[in-house]
Design a protein around this motif. Structure first.
Motif, mmCIF file in Angstrom:
data_model
loop_
_atom_site.group_PDB
_atom_site.id
_atom_site.type_symbol
_atom_site.label_atom_id
_atom_site.label_comp_id
_atom_site.label_asym_id
_atom_site.label_seq_id
_atom_site.Cartn_x
_atom_site.Cartn_y
_atom_site.Cartn_z
ATOM 1 N N PHE A 501 4.293 26.883 14.614
ATOM 2 C CA PHE A 501 5.279 26.549 15.636
ATOM 3 C C PHE A 501 6.649 27.045 15.196
ATOM 4 C CE2 PHE A 501 8.048 23.355 17.821
ATOM 5 C CZ PHE A 501 7.714 23.707 19.120
ATOM 6 N N ILE A 502 7.338 27.740 16.102
ATOM 7 C CA ILE A 502 8.657 28.292 15.799
ATOM 8 C C ILE A 502 9.636 27.832 16.868
ATOM 9 C CG2 ILE A 502 10.003 30.397 15.421
ATOM 10 C CD1 ILE A 502 7.410 31.835 14.742
ATOM 11 N N VAL A 503 10.818 27.387 16.446
ATOM 12 C CA VAL A 503 11.873 26.988 17.369
ATOM 13 C C VAL A 503 13.077 27.900 17.141
ATOM 14 C CG1 VAL A 503 13.409 25.154 18.140
ATOM 15 C CG2 VAL A 503 11.096 24.594 17.405
ATOM 16 N N PHE A 504 13.424 28.678 18.180
ATOM 17 C CA PHE A 504 14.591 29.552 18.138
ATOM 18 C C PHE A 504 15.789 28.838 18.752
ATOM 19 C CE2 PHE A 504 10.987 32.598 18.568
ATOM 20 C CZ PHE A 504 11.136 33.239 17.338
ATOM 21 N N LYS A 505 16.971 29.231 18.325
ATOM 22 C CA LYS A 505 18.193 28.696 18.917
ATOM 23 C C LYS A 505 18.415 29.341 20.272
ATOM 24 C CE LYS A 505 21.783 27.919 16.344
ATOM 25 N NZ LYS A 505 21.750 26.441 16.306
ATOM 26 N N GLY A 506 19.203 28.655 21.128
ATOM 27 C CA GLY A 506 19.524 29.182 22.442
ATOM 28 C C GLY A 506 18.396 29.014 23.432
ATOM 29 N N GLY A 507 18.447 29.786 24.513
ATOM 30 C CA GLY A 507 17.424 29.660 25.541
ATOM 31 C C GLY A 507 17.348 30.895 26.403
ATOM 32 N N LEU A 508 16.225 31.003 27.113
ATOM 33 C CA LEU A 508 15.994 32.125 28.012
ATOM 34 C C LEU A 508 16.105 31.712 29.472
ATOM 35 C CD1 LEU A 508 12.907 33.762 26.246
ATOM 36 C CD2 LEU A 508 15.329 34.267 25.901
ATOM 37 N N GLY A 511 18.872 27.873 33.711
ATOM 38 C CA GLY A 511 19.641 26.638 33.584
ATOM 39 C C GLY A 511 20.510 26.641 32.347
ATOM 40 N N TYR A 512 19.934 27.061 31.226
ATOM 41 C CA TYR A 512 20.702 27.115 29.976
ATOM 42 C C TYR A 512 21.814 28.159 30.074
ATOM 43 C CZ TYR A 512 21.875 28.222 25.138
ATOM 44 O OH TYR A 512 22.561 28.480 23.971
ATOM 45 N N LYS A 513 21.473 29.337 30.605
ATOM 46 C CA LYS A 513 22.466 30.403 30.711
ATOM 47 C C LYS A 513 23.630 29.967 31.595
ATOM 48 C CE LYS A 513 20.107 33.432 28.292
ATOM 49 N NZ LYS A 513 20.569 33.858 26.957
ATOM 50 N N ASN A 514 23.334 29.339 32.725
ATOM 51 C CA ASN A 514 24.400 28.866 33.616
ATOM 52 C C ASN A 514 25.257 27.797 32.947
ATOM 53 O OD1 ASN A 514 23.505 30.597 35.612
ATOM 54 N ND2 ASN A 514 22.304 29.026 36.685
ATOM 55 N N HIS A 515 24.606 26.947 32.172
ATOM 56 C CA HIS A 515 25.337 25.859 31.510
ATOM 57 C C HIS A 515 26.367 26.392 30.528
ATOM 58 C CE1 HIS A 515 26.113 22.085 29.440
ATOM 59 N NE2 HIS A 515 25.758 22.655 28.302
ATOM 60 N N ILE A 516 25.975 27.343 29.691
ATOM 61 C CA ILE A 516 26.927 27.857 28.702
ATOM 62 C C ILE A 516 28.004 28.711 29.378
ATOM 63 C CG2 ILE A 516 25.241 27.778 26.842
ATOM 64 C CD1 ILE A 516 24.851 30.765 27.119
ATOM 65 N N ALA A 517 27.657 29.356 30.502
ATOM 66 C CA ALA A 517 28.657 30.147 31.208
ATOM 67 C C ALA A 517 29.693 29.246 31.869
ATOM 68 C CB ALA A 517 27.974 31.032 32.252
ATOM 69 N N GLU A 518 29.216 28.157 32.507
ATOM 70 C CA GLU A 518 30.136 27.244 33.187
ATOM 71 C C GLU A 518 31.048 26.525 32.204
ATOM 72 O OE1 GLU A 518 27.564 24.695 35.315
ATOM 73 O OE2 GLU A 518 26.932 26.222 36.780
ATOM 74 N N ASN A 519 30.564 26.243 31.014
ATOM 75 C CA ASN A 519 31.354 25.516 30.020
ATOM 76 C C ASN A 519 31.999 26.439 28.989
ATOM 77 O OD1 ASN A 519 30.679 22.401 30.452
ATOM 78 N ND2 ASN A 519 28.795 23.561 30.800
ATOM 79 N N GLU A 520 31.890 27.758 29.220
ATOM 80 C CA GLU A 520 32.490 28.761 28.338
ATOM 81 C C GLU A 520 32.072 28.550 26.881
ATOM 82 O OE1 GLU A 520 36.668 28.685 28.993
ATOM 83 O OE2 GLU A 520 36.537 29.498 31.019
ATOM 84 N N LEU A 521 30.773 28.351 26.695
ATOM 85 C CA LEU A 521 30.210 28.152 25.359
ATOM 86 C C LEU A 521 29.609 29.463 24.859
ATOM 87 C CD1 LEU A 521 28.344 24.767 26.011
ATOM 88 C CD2 LEU A 521 30.573 25.081 24.903
ATOM 89 N N PRO A 522 29.613 29.681 23.543
ATOM 90 C CA PRO A 522 29.002 30.909 23.014
ATOM 91 C C PRO A 522 27.484 30.868 23.173
ATOM 92 C CG PRO A 522 29.646 29.444 21.230
ATOM 93 C CD PRO A 522 30.199 28.841 22.489
ATOM 94 N N ASP A 523 26.894 32.019 23.452
ATOM 95 C CA ASP A 523 25.444 32.129 23.589
ATOM 96 C C ASP A 523 24.859 32.472 22.220
ATOM 97 O OD1 ASP A 523 22.860 32.489 24.268
ATOM 98 O OD2 ASP A 523 23.196 34.026 25.796
ATOM 99 N N ASP A 524 24.193 31.488 21.599
ATOM 100 C CA ASP A 524 23.628 31.699 20.259
ATOM 101 C C ASP A 524 22.127 31.946 20.313
ATOM 102 O OD1 ASP A 524 22.870 29.203 21.048
ATOM 103 O OD2 ASP A 524 23.462 28.164 19.210
ATOM 104 N N THR A 525 21.643 32.438 21.459
ATOM 105 C CA THR A 525 20.211 32.698 21.600
ATOM 106 C C THR A 525 19.738 33.698 20.549
ATOM 107 O OG1 THR A 525 20.300 32.261 23.972
ATOM 108 C CG2 THR A 525 18.399 33.478 23.166
ATOM 109 N N TYR A 526 18.594 33.421 19.959
ATOM 110 C CA TYR A 526 18.048 34.246 18.878
ATOM 111 C C TYR A 526 17.847 35.689 19.327
ATOM 112 C CZ TYR A 526 14.559 36.182 15.673
ATOM 113 O OH TYR A 526 13.887 36.986 14.800
ATOM 114 N N ALA A 527 18.242 36.630 18.437
ATOM 115 C CA ALA A 527 18.012 38.056 18.656
ATOM 116 C C ALA A 527 17.336 38.624 17.418
ATOM 117 C CB ALA A 527 19.334 38.774 18.922
#
Length: 973
Positions: A501-508, A511-527
């Protein structure tokens, strides 16, 4: 224990304690005779006389190895005041002899606590007689017709004793009648039948007829006519009269007293707080039905005995002889007592001094007292077991949280290679199917990432509920359970299902993308080409996780291994407190996270500068393993939800028969919460099952700091999974019966204990022994070098790529290389028919079509089983033992048919050939201009076969870890 207390016990203060062994669970009983406690033989346990007083010790072994003790003194209605006082004093003495940690209860005949009655299920029926009271114990005589009201109380045999509110049992020489008052509940009637069974077995040797009489039935019914004939014929029943037994003391306002010189001195305060209680004093808290005596740790035995006498005098003066008296010691307060205070600090475990207890035990032993088991037992260390068949099929749905259509939700099926890779900003639905006896078992659950938004969580829960509803309409009825799981609080069953089982930071998800955009949060989704640090944890190949954490030094922990990478570098870091098993888990997780990159091993304290350049400057970090919620001793509660208010009642010493089909129960294990829903629960309450579980967690009725994110399982009656039934002595045929609780138990009694079944019997659970020793040996057969300077290449060779399509199936469930162990906890009883599985999937898809419109790229809602195709060949490479070395490690040739000629692979690579002696790491004349990470590829075909016992193509098919193992044994790595 103080010396004065010890001497009192030794000098005959509790003669009945001689021979007491408190090492394990059980019950011991003493009867007061001539002011001394006399042991009652086990064969007479549960047999009480109305003219006597008794002391009862209940010892329970807890999961943490400690012993919990409850001491009760039971007073018959005809016992003398002197005997009652002696029983109270001896109870205090017994607690002192056992170290001063027991909770003490006064039990008055006919008004016993639920906890006390649970020791003698289904009831106690006191007999006339006594010792010191002057009565003679009743001798065996011809059977007398008796009338009992609930809990086995003997009432006057007359029509005036009957009423519409209670349940009565008429015991005659040839038949036992149960009269159900019209106002009694189904659950009360079912419980009364247990008393009927007890009377039948105890007084009739299990041989007599049983009849149930409903209030209101007239003489036209034969059994009703027979029943009323004992009362001279039918006549209307009088109203239930108010007696002293029905007087409620609940309305008594709580009062606090301090015991000073044998007097109860009132304490005035705006609210009750812990700070009011001093450790060198005793206090009385009067709450009406319950009256508590709190005894400070620094009080003497005489002071405690005085407090016991004082509370008795207080209740006599208030004319409340039936109230429950509960004595608690500082540091061992009950939940009920602590809940009476407006503020109570988090409980700290008060331990009895082992040095002092040892001295007490030695002195008691010299006096002839059996003290075996009085010293603290060592906590057992058991590896938690998942208690679920891990050979089933897994389907995972990512909850994307996009713009909703009318149904308000959308699901996207994950590819097989991504089913064990979750993102912390998303929510997921998983559907796990595993074999049962003639029926499939289903576990449908939701997983909420720490960074996920509330809207996604609500919608994922709704969608999972619809999937469960769809299962009810399958051609063959399925057994299903629901789970709500939060990231960081996953239960062992969840990890056993996913294995790697692997848990990456961020989201795809949108809902998550809209949330960080609306709150001007950095996107730390795993790359994959970005900087990332993973903590690797778990107990073995069948339970291993990689959790992405912040890539800073403070995230490290000496008890774990880590994987660190960016676009061009890959490191593994091993803490000083890690083991070889931890290192093996890192190897396996590398195959999932970065299989095609070089890796450099780093040991704590000898890291390279390049490592610190990636992770940042050094800083302090933890060394202890992250504590996870441990499973505690289970508590069962019956639950009712009325106008949004949850009311619970604890069921003590529970068993399966306590689960009533009309009710909802919660099994609290601290780390997991199970909500059991009976088949005949009202539909609106069934839909509130998860809400009830969440409210229970929020209220924290046991004051145990229960996490609000603890896993919650919804278990439907008749679909109980093994990881739930393990807390009971389970008989699945009981939930397979027709009717309500009363009808089921009446059927069992009338049929001699054999249930009348509605559905086939489920298989009985078997021992969870795990894999065979041979399979376990395979899992231990790999190793790795710990050299921090070693660089090696990870990845797949061209030969592996060429043959992957031949030997692998796209539907293969296990995604890691090498595949993790599959812990077969019990053998499959049936082999699912692919045609049936296909029809099941089609049925689900058809039924859920109205719930949602699937994504354009897919035309299914719940995917077909991943194991429908069972004809795909799988390679089974031989394991190499750790103890083997040199030529002894040479494996036997494997019989894998090759579709690609060996010479073609060598020609494609176009590499020069060198003799084995020049390719080894210890060669005195090493070959030049070669890739030292692929020394084996420069061997000729013949020499490769001689050394490795297989062709290069077969070798390239092996997992990377096994290739390295063989190369190390041949000094080529």
């Amino acid at each position: 224990m103080r010396r004065e207390q010890l001497l009192y016990v030794i000098n005959g203060g509790f003669n009945g304690h001689r021979g007491l062994s408190a090492k394990s669970s059980g019950i011991e009983i003493w009867r007061i005779e001539n002011f001394h406690p006399v042991p009652v033989p086990k064969s007479a346990h549960g047999k009480f006389f109305t003219g006597d007083s008794y002391v009862i010790l209940k010892t329970t072994a807890l999961k943490n190895g400690a012993l919990r003790r409850d001491i009760h003194y039971w007073l018959g209605k005809d016992t003398s005041q002197d005997e009652a006082g002696t029983a109270a004093i001896k109870t205090v003495e017994l607690d002192a002899a056992l170290g001063g940690s027991a909770v003490q209860y006064r039990e008055v005949q006919g008004h016993e606590t639920e906890k006390f009655l649970s020791y003698f299920k289904p009831c106690i029926i006191p007999q006339e007689g006594g010792v010191a009271s002057g009565f003679k114990h009743a001798e065996a005589e011809e059977h007398q017709t008796r009338l009992y009201v609930c809990r086995g109380k003997h009432v006057p045999f007359a029509r005036s004793s009957l009423n519409h509110d209670d349940i009565f049992i008429l015991d005659t020489s040839s038949k036992i009648f149960q009269f159900n008052g019209s106002n009694s509940s189904i659950q009360e009637r079912a419980k009364a039948l247990e008393v009927v069974q007890y009377v039948k077995d105890t007084y009739h040797d299990g041989k007599c007829e049983i009849a149930a009489i409903e209030d209101g039935k007239l003489m036209a019914d034969a059994e009703a006519g027979e029943f009323w004939g004992f009362f001279g014929g039918f006549a209307p029943l009088p109203r239930k009269t108010n007696t002293d037994e029905s007087k409620s003391t609940d309305i008594v306002p709580s009062k606090l007293f301090c015991v000073e010189k044998g007097e109860a001195v009132p304490i005035e305060a705006d609210s009750w707080t812990r700070e009011l209680l001093e450790t060198n004093k005793c206090y009385i808290l009067d709450c009406g039905v319950e009256v508590f005596v709190w005894m400070g740790r620094n009080t003497s035995l005489e002071e405690r005995k005085t407090a016991s006498n004082t509370v008795e005098e207080l209740l006599r003066s208030l004319d409340r002889p039936k109230s429950h008296i509960i004595l608690v010691i500082e540091g061992f307060e009950t939940v009920m007592f602590r809940s009476k205070f407006d503020s109570w600090p988090q409980t700290t475990n008060v331990t009895v001094s082992e040095d002092g207890r040892g001295k007490v035990a030695a002195m008691l032993k010299r006096q002839g007292v059996n003290v075996k088991g009085l010293l603290k037992a060592e906590s057992p260390k058991e590896e938690p077991q998942p208690h679920i068949d891990c050979t089933g099929d897994l389907q995972v749905i990512s909850y994307m949280g996009q713009v909703w259509r009318v149904d308000g939700q959308e699901k996207t099926l994950l590819e097989a290679s991504d089913q064990s890779k979750f993102y912390s900003g998303d929510c997921y639905i998983f559907h796990y199917t595993y074999p049962g006896e003639e029926k499939e078992e289903h576990l449908i659950g939701t997983w909420f990432g720490k960074q996920s938004i509330e809207d996604d969580r609500v919608s994922a829960t709704s969608q999972a509920s619809k999937m469960v509803e769809a299962l009810k309409f399958l051609p063959t009825q399925a057994r299903d359970s629901i789970a709500r799981i939060y990231e960081g609080h996953e239960p062992i069953q969840f990890f056993a299902i996913f294995q790697s089982f692997i848990v990456f930071k961020g989201g795809l998800g949108t809902g998550y993308k809209n949330h960080i955009a609306e709150n001007e949060l950095p996107d730390d989704t795993y790359a994959e080409d970005g900087l990332a640090l993973f903590r690797v944890q778990g107990t073995g190949p069948e339970n291993m996780q990689a959790i992405q954490v912040e890539p800073v030094a403070s995230s490290l922990n000496s008890s774990y291994c880590y994987i660190l990478h960016n676009d061009s570098s890959l490191f593994t870091w091993s803490g000083n407190l890690t083991t070889s098993d931890d290192h093996e888990l890192v190897e396996r997780q590398l195959d999932l996270i970065k299989p095609n990159m070089q890796t450099k091993l780093q040991k704590e304290g000898s890291e390279s500068e390049q490592f610190w350049d990636l992770i940042g400057e050094k800083s302090e970090y933890q060394s202890q393993k992250i504590a996870r919620e441990a499973e505690a001793d289970p508590h069962l509660f019956s639950c009712t939800l009325s106008k949004g208010d949850l009311k619970v009642t604890e069921v003590y010493n529970f068993n399966q028969d306590d689960l009533m089909t009309e009710d909802i129960f919660i099994l609290d294990c601290h780390s997991d919460i199970y909500v059991w829903v009976g088949q005949q629960v009202e539909p609106k309450n069934k839909t509130n099952a998860l809400n009830i579980g969440e409210k229970f967690v929020e209220r924290d009725f046991l004051l145990e700091k229960l996490s609000t994110q603890a896993p919650i399982y919804i278990v439907m009656e008749g679909s109980e999974p093994t990881f739930f039934t393990r807390f009971f002595t389970w008989d699945s045929t009981k939930s397979a019966m027709h009717g309500n609780s009363f009808q089921r138990k009446l059927s069992i009694i009338k049929h001699g204990g054999t249930p009348v079944l509605d559905k086939p019997k489920r298989r009985a659970p078997v021992s969870y022994g795990g894999r065979s020793s041979a399979a376990a040996e395979k899992s231990r057969s790999r190793s790795m070098s710990s050299s921090p300077d070693r660089v090696r290449v990870r990845g797949r060779s061209p030969a592996f790529t060429a043959l992957a399509a031949t030997f692998e199936s796209s539907n293969t469930r296990n995604l890691s290389t090498p595949p993790p162990m599959v812990r077969k906890l019990f053998p499959k009883s049936v082999t699912p028919d692919p045609e049936k599985l296909a029809s099941r999937s089609a049925a689900i898809a058809a039924l859920t079509a109205g719930f949602e419109q699937p994504p354009p790229a897919r035309d299914f809602i719940i995917p077909r089983s991943l194991k429908v195709n069972r004809d795909v060949p799988k390679p089974k490479p031989e394991a190499i033992s750790r103890e083997d070395s040199g030529e002894a490690l040479k494996p036997k040739p494997e019989t894998i048919e090759e579709d690609v000629k060996e010479d073609e692979v060598e020609d494609d690579e176009g590499l020069p050939v060198h003799p084995y002696e020049r390719l080894t790491t210890t060669s005195t004349d090493p070959a030049e201009d070669i890739d030292v990470t692929k020394r084996e590829t420069y061997l000729s075909s013949e020499e490769f076969m001689e050394k490795f016992g297989m062709t290069k193509v077969v070798f390239s098919k092996l997992p990377k870890w096994k290739q390295n193992k063989l190369k190390m044994a041949l000094q080529l790595f």
